[in-house]
Design an enzyme around this catalytic site. Sequence first.
Site, PDB file in Angstrom:
ATOM      1  N   ASP A  39       0.857  -1.177   0.000  1.00  0.00           N
ATOM      2  CA  ASP A  39       0.000   0.000   0.000  1.00  0.00           C
ATOM      3  C   ASP A  39       0.908   1.246   0.000  1.00  0.00           C
ATOM      4  OD1 ASP A  39      -2.154   1.634  -0.098  1.00  0.00           O
ATOM      5  OD2 ASP A  39      -3.257   0.663   1.527  1.00  0.00           O
TER       6      ASP A  39
HETATM    7  C1  BGC Z   1      -5.048   3.132  -0.090  1.00  0.00           C
HETATM    8  C2  BGC Z   1      -5.144   2.061  -1.153  1.00  0.00           C
HETATM    9  C3  BGC Z   1      -4.948   2.656  -2.521  1.00  0.00           C
HETATM   10  C4  BGC Z   1      -3.624   3.391  -2.554  1.00  0.00           C
HETATM   11  C5  BGC Z   1      -3.309   4.008  -3.897  1.00  0.00           C
HETATM   12  C6  BGC Z   1      -3.812   3.997  -0.258  1.00  0.00           C
HETATM   13  O1  BGC Z   1      -3.809   5.094   0.592  1.00  0.00           O
HETATM   14  O2  BGC Z   1      -5.039   2.518   1.173  1.00  0.00           O
HETATM   15  O3  BGC Z   1      -6.395   1.427  -1.057  1.00  0.00           O
HETATM   16  O4  BGC Z   1      -5.002   1.656  -3.492  1.00  0.00           O
HETATM   17  O5  BGC Z   1      -3.647   4.426  -1.588  1.00  0.00           O
HETATM   18  O6  BGC Z   1      -4.113   5.065  -4.190  1.00  0.00           O
END
Ligand code: BGC
Length: 727
Positions: free
Chosen positions: A262
């Site tokens: 993440d």
């Molecule tokens: C979120 C993810 C997301 C990623 C990219 C993160 O802050 O937890 O779900 O895919 O950002 O945008």
Amino acid sequence: MTTGTSPDLSALIARMSLPEKIGQLTMVTGHWAVTGPRADPLSLATFRDGSAGCILNLWSPEAMREAQRAASEESRLGIPLIIGFDVVHGHRTVFPIPLGEAASFDPALWQETAAAAAKEAAADGISLTFAPMLDVARDPRWGRICEGPGEDPYVGQVFAVAKVKGFQGRSLDDPARLAATAKHIGAYGATLAGRDYASADLSESDMAEVQLPAFASAVAAGVAAIMPSFNDIAGLPSTANAALLTGLLRQRWGFDGIIVSDYNAVAELIVHGVAADHAEAAALALRAGVDIDMMGGSYSRGLAEALVRGLVTLPEIDAAVLRVLRLKERLGLFADPYRGIGPDAEPARVAHRGLARRAAAAAMVLLKNEAKALPLSSTGGAIAVIGPLAQAADDMLGPWSGAGRAEDCVTLLDGIRAAFPGRTILYEPASGFDSAKATMALAREAEAIVFCGGETRRMSGEANSRGEPDLALAQRRLATKLIATGKPVIAIICCGRPIVLPPVLVDKAAAILVAWFGGSEAGTALGDVLNGHSEPGGRLPVTWPAAIGQIPIYYARRRSGRPADARQHYTSKYLDIPVEPQFAFGHGLGYAPLRFANAQVDRATIGPGQSLTVSVDVVNDGNREGATVAMLYVQDPVASLARPIMLLKRFEKISVAPGAVATVHFTLTTDVFAFLGIDMERIVESGRIDLLIGGRAVEEELLRLTIEVTGGRSHIAAASVRAAVNR
Ligand code: BGC
């Protein structure tokens, strides 16, 4: 590298320098320039020198061509980029939020919206979506409950399969599809007290039976990527959880795709307090199984150092690089780095508007409908549309708006206007404020009031936990005044989670309709439901609390040794609030008086290798077509571990013509009765099982059939007791 060919990936890796290898494991972000999403000059330079091989948050044909050109034509090895984006509930055409989609209990629709979103996103040059989000969530304080399938693991499983199929299609090299990412593995939905990013500390059986099944289904359906969660479980952040990412995912489940961290999660291992620096963070993540470091910069800053320190080995790095390159190959990016970019997406988008309209109506849950207040008649006196969400185009997009634009969204007000050409629609722009005198004047002038309230889209989603998920004070006051006019009040609740509703609405509104955040066609779909053109198709995929103190609340709870009994003091209840939710899981009304009858089973016993079929009639006693969701729950009254009161095992959405009877059939094998036993093995036990059939998860309302399971273990078997003692 010349385009149009598939390289020998091992030979390619042999030609790569260490920085180029680390580059393939590094994902950077695009940014929003005045003209739209762009890769900045710095990122373009990293694509050219091979120090980044993946990017997120970039879309539009022009930006994609520029980025892919830098990587595939202007770098030494010519390796194309993976371009990822959160295409969660639509791209340019926005569909209802996933929790709303889940409410439709319609796997074919779930698949269709994912395929449509994939088509639009692929035409914008995206190859990887960070969806579906599969975190089972039972705490509406957590803002991200809106992004997933709700509280039930079985719904999560069916949702996972439909979404993976919809995004990925039959083959990843289909230029109209995307690689999907099942996220966020690691009990993200169980974070403590609903606070985003907080620790989870849950039992092995909750992990196995509640949090993980949807991910197992996504893997079985061939999902291309998995993202671990931000949080830790009992101190071990998922990004560093080798037992989860390698032991379970890769070795036990046979997952052969990529694991993408993440956002910044690898670097956050330092903040969690399990790594001292980037080299340690990089080593922990890579060795746990994380292939791509999304924006953490730990692989780029620390992986080479980790190699020098002996914290990782070159074969471990090579294995991750190979997995990333293999995904690029499966996507057809070596053959054509510009895959999918280009065709004018406009005709597809036009076609998707109809789908968005259908999906938004199918998601709406009618919680209450006193004296058939809905549908509203096409003729009659004026309708006053009042409340802060009436004209809120931007909010209809929900928390992950993709490439959606507010100006493309039909507002609730505009939808109502279009749906009732024969009635006067009264609206006052200041109607969000209870103090506006003009608002109350409209209310008094109208024959019916449509109150549009709930949350704004920025009150749900990531980092938007709410300690008190209820209706804002100003809205409660406004609702009280509207009810006091004595006119029928139809409350439309836009939200990303169940919000505790004030008694004045629960008791006195003529109707309450949950519209979630409905997407591009939110208003049109609302018009369709209010005028009766469409059924409110949703049933709650999550229990709706009556009070904040009940949270977390969900239907599949255990009975306890002292089930709640208001007449008995020493029972599992509260002194000051009820135990029962405001609206149960599966609750939702339709416009036709449908009922379940005549539940039957074709055999009374079932053993290993056998199957049985349950049937139930859905009777339409009314004079209009209706639809409902037939649910089948399993109840295991005596087992070696106390089982949840009931567990959903099958569901089917069904339409029934006026005056007709339709029959739903469910086929079961003994694996639906299996559970994780005391010794942490999945077991089936012999004995009585009750099948509860009907609608919402209210035991007394469901039809009951009793069967006998044979050939399983005994619930009282000494063997399982011994195993537990020896653990
Ligand atoms: C979120 C993810 C997301 C990623 C990219 C993160 O802050 O937890 O779900 O895919 O950002 O945008």
